[in-house]
Scaffold this active site. Structure first.
Site, mmCIF file in Angstrom:
data_model
loop_
_atom_site.group_PDB
_atom_site.id
_atom_site.type_symbol
_atom_site.label_atom_id
_atom_site.label_comp_id
_atom_site.label_asym_id
_atom_site.label_seq_id
_atom_site.Cartn_x
_atom_site.Cartn_y
_atom_site.Cartn_z
ATOM 1 N N CYS A 1 0.832 -1.215 0.000
ATOM 2 C CA CYS A 1 0.000 0.000 0.000
ATOM 3 C C CYS A 1 0.861 1.257 0.000
ATOM 4 O O CYS A 1 0.606 2.200 -0.748
ATOM 5 C CB CYS A 1 -0.911 -0.025 1.222
ATOM 6 S SG CYS A 1 -0.058 -0.439 2.752
ATOM 7 N N HIS B 1 -2.038 5.460 6.536
ATOM 8 C CA HIS B 1 -0.638 5.888 6.612
ATOM 9 C C HIS B 1 -0.582 7.351 6.158
ATOM 10 O O HIS B 1 -1.431 7.794 5.392
ATOM 11 C CB HIS B 1 0.233 5.124 5.624
ATOM 12 C CG HIS B 1 0.288 3.642 5.807
ATOM 13 N ND1 HIS B 1 0.915 3.026 6.857
ATOM 14 C CD2 HIS B 1 -0.173 2.643 5.019
ATOM 15 C CE1 HIS B 1 0.837 1.707 6.710
ATOM 16 N NE2 HIS B 1 0.171 1.447 5.608
HETATM 17 P P1 NAD Z 1 -5.032 -10.870 6.541
HETATM 18 O O1 NAD Z 1 -4.380 -11.467 7.718
HETATM 19 O O2 NAD Z 1 -6.105 -9.867 6.735
HETATM 20 O O3 NAD Z 1 -5.633 -12.033 5.624
HETATM 21 C C1 NAD Z 1 -4.860 -13.176 5.303
HETATM 22 C C2 NAD Z 1 -5.747 -14.334 4.881
HETATM 23 O O4 NAD Z 1 -4.932 -15.481 4.643
HETATM 24 C C3 NAD Z 1 -6.770 -14.755 5.924
HETATM 25 O O5 NAD Z 1 -7.921 -15.231 5.255
HETATM 26 C C4 NAD Z 1 -6.086 -15.925 6.648
HETATM 27 O O6 NAD Z 1 -7.023 -16.839 7.184
HETATM 28 C C5 NAD Z 1 -5.319 -16.561 5.515
HETATM 29 N N1 NAD Z 1 -4.102 -17.256 5.954
HETATM 30 C C6 NAD Z 1 -3.355 -17.013 7.062
HETATM 31 N N2 NAD Z 1 -2.279 -17.828 7.084
HETATM 32 C C7 NAD Z 1 -2.348 -18.583 5.966
HETATM 33 C C8 NAD Z 1 -1.541 -19.621 5.429
HETATM 34 N N3 NAD Z 1 -0.415 -20.003 6.017
HETATM 35 N N4 NAD Z 1 -1.925 -20.188 4.277
HETATM 36 C C9 NAD Z 1 -3.061 -19.797 3.640
HETATM 37 N N5 NAD Z 1 -3.867 -18.824 4.100
HETATM 38 C C10 NAD Z 1 -3.502 -18.227 5.260
HETATM 39 O O7 NAD Z 1 -3.845 -10.278 5.643
HETATM 40 P P2 NAD Z 1 -3.902 -9.058 4.634
HETATM 41 O O8 NAD Z 1 -3.734 -7.807 5.416
HETATM 42 O O9 NAD Z 1 -5.040 -9.193 3.731
HETATM 43 O O10 NAD Z 1 -2.522 -9.271 3.853
HETATM 44 C C11 NAD Z 1 -2.405 -10.151 2.760
HETATM 45 C C12 NAD Z 1 -1.269 -9.670 1.877
HETATM 46 O O11 NAD Z 1 -1.571 -8.350 1.430
HETATM 47 C C13 NAD Z 1 0.089 -9.585 2.575
HETATM 48 O O12 NAD Z 1 1.107 -9.825 1.615
HETATM 49 C C14 NAD Z 1 0.147 -8.128 2.994
HETATM 50 O O13 NAD Z 1 1.458 -7.660 3.179
HETATM 51 C C15 NAD Z 1 -0.505 -7.466 1.798
HETATM 52 N N6 NAD Z 1 -1.065 -6.118 2.035
HETATM 53 C C16 NAD Z 1 -1.762 -5.845 3.177
HETATM 54 C C17 NAD Z 1 -2.264 -4.568 3.358
HETATM 55 C C18 NAD Z 1 -3.002 -4.181 4.606
HETATM 56 O O14 NAD Z 1 -2.989 -3.043 4.988
HETATM 57 N N7 NAD Z 1 -3.679 -5.083 5.264
HETATM 58 C C19 NAD Z 1 -2.086 -3.586 2.378
HETATM 59 C C20 NAD Z 1 -1.435 -3.940 1.191
HETATM 60 C C21 NAD Z 1 -0.914 -5.199 1.033
#
Ligand code: NAD
Length: 338
Positions: A139, A218
């Protein structure tokens, strides 16, 4: 034929990407996979998504919770052309996708080296057409690219210093801090600068990051040395051409990220998301050749339109990045009043 899209990991990013994909007329969500039968899995079913358990060993948990699944991730991948991996960093699914013969998109938690292609629709859409794997950077990285890339193209940027004031965690998280603390990232530059360079290799950028106890957005304080002498109005004129940048005015009472998110709620979009990068119009200043500005990033949603464009490029649904972005923006209400 619409692209058949699987979502692996239906959390903060996964559920937003799923809903955005469903809004498009050239792609469909064929299912979402979850590790746990939690409230998000239940919501996925209630929203009409086909639910799959990520692995065989978690199937009994879904059974015990009384949550019906259609099979495992392997089954879901058989029905998909492409998977958007929204699992936490380093979850390690690449061999699974390779074996299934599906294309894959990862998120910013992963390193550039996983796919060797970091995507931003405005910068490298054409190069993404047909590629098997790519990563949509974080992000913060997406936020910096959104404002710096057009400046570099239209004015020229010789050097950037961006101070990233980072939200501690997402609003749904009640476990992580910092609580009543400010945490500097001691690495120099913070990982954001090199990450921006994974998309814009020639941009001379240094980043410094600090985590603060807020969850909603942020904030970036940016100074950029420009290659031409311009005014703040010239800079704003460049950014006004970019629908994925939205302007806010301190003079109208938008003093902080709190009011920006209030505007986002007033826009009545899905989940009150703000896909655009928020720039304070009256916080843009040019002194000599140096531009100073503040921008805020809604971390949960700014990468969503980029994921949609990435699918379109990889699946060859649209060769022209501008057309893809316009289509995505229209579907999400970006650039209009909605
Ligand atoms: P999150 O924790 O909200 O969601 C993750 C999902 O994956 C959940 O459904 C969880 O149950 C599942 N999960 C957890 N461990 C797992 C595993 N070992 N195998 C398969 N599934 C699994 O995470 P998020 O915030 O959506 O982040 C996901 C990606 O997006 C990451 O790479 C993160 O860095 C990136 N990201 C996050 C944000 C943010 O602000 N949240 C912003 C941009 C990018």
């Amino acid at each position: 034929m619409p692209a058949k899209v699987a979502i692996n990991g239906y959390g903060t990013i996964g559920k937003r990407v799923a809903d955005a994909v469903e809004l498009q007329d050239d792609m469909d969500v064929v299912g979402v996979s979850k590790m746990k039968p939690n409230y998000e899995a239940r919501m996925a079913v209630e929203r009409g998504y086909a639910l799959y358990a990520t692995t065989k060993d978690v199937l009994p948990k879904f059974e015990k919770a009384g949550m019906k699944v259609r099979g495992t991730l392997d089954d879901l991948l058989k029905a998909a052309d492409l998977v958007v991996d929204c699992t936490p960093e380093e979850s390690g699914f690449k061999p699974t996708y390779e074996k299934a013969g599906v294309k894959g998109i990862w998120q910013g938690g992963e390193e550039h080296s996983l796919t060797n292609f970091s995507f931003n629709a405005a910068v490298n859409y054409a190069e993404a057409v047909g590629v098997p794997y790519l990563r949509v950077p974080s992000c913060n990285t997406t936020g910096l690219i959104r404002t710096l890339y057009p400046l570099d193209v239209h004015i020229g940027v010789s050097k950037v210093l961006a101070v990233m004031v980072r939200r501690a965690t997402d609003p749904l998280d009640s476990k992580k801090g910092p609580i009543n603390a400010i945490e500097p990232e001691l690495e120099m530059p913070s990982h954001h600068g090199p990450d921006v360079q994974s998309v814009l290799p020639n941009l001379n950028i240094h980043t410094i990051a600090v985590k603060v106890p807020t969850t909603i957005m942020h904030l970036h304080a940016v100074s950029a040395e420009l290659k031409k002498t311009v005014t703040a109005k010239d800079v704003l004129d460049v950014w006004r051409r970019i629908p994925r940048i939205k302007f806010f005015r301190g003079a109208e009472g938008v003093a902080s990220t709190a009011q920006i998110m209030e505007v986002a709620r007033d826009l009545s979009r899905s989940r009150s998301d703000l896909y655009e990068i928020a720039v304070w119009e009256d916080g843009v200043h040019v002194v000599g050749n140096t531009l100073y500005y503040f921008q805020a990033v809604h971390q949960e949603s700014d990468v969503v339109p980029e994921n949609v464009d990435a699918i379109r490029a990889m699946h060859g649904l649209e060769k022209d990045g501008k057309r893809s972005m316009a289509k995505t923006d229209k579907s999400l209400g970006i650039g209009g009043t909605g």
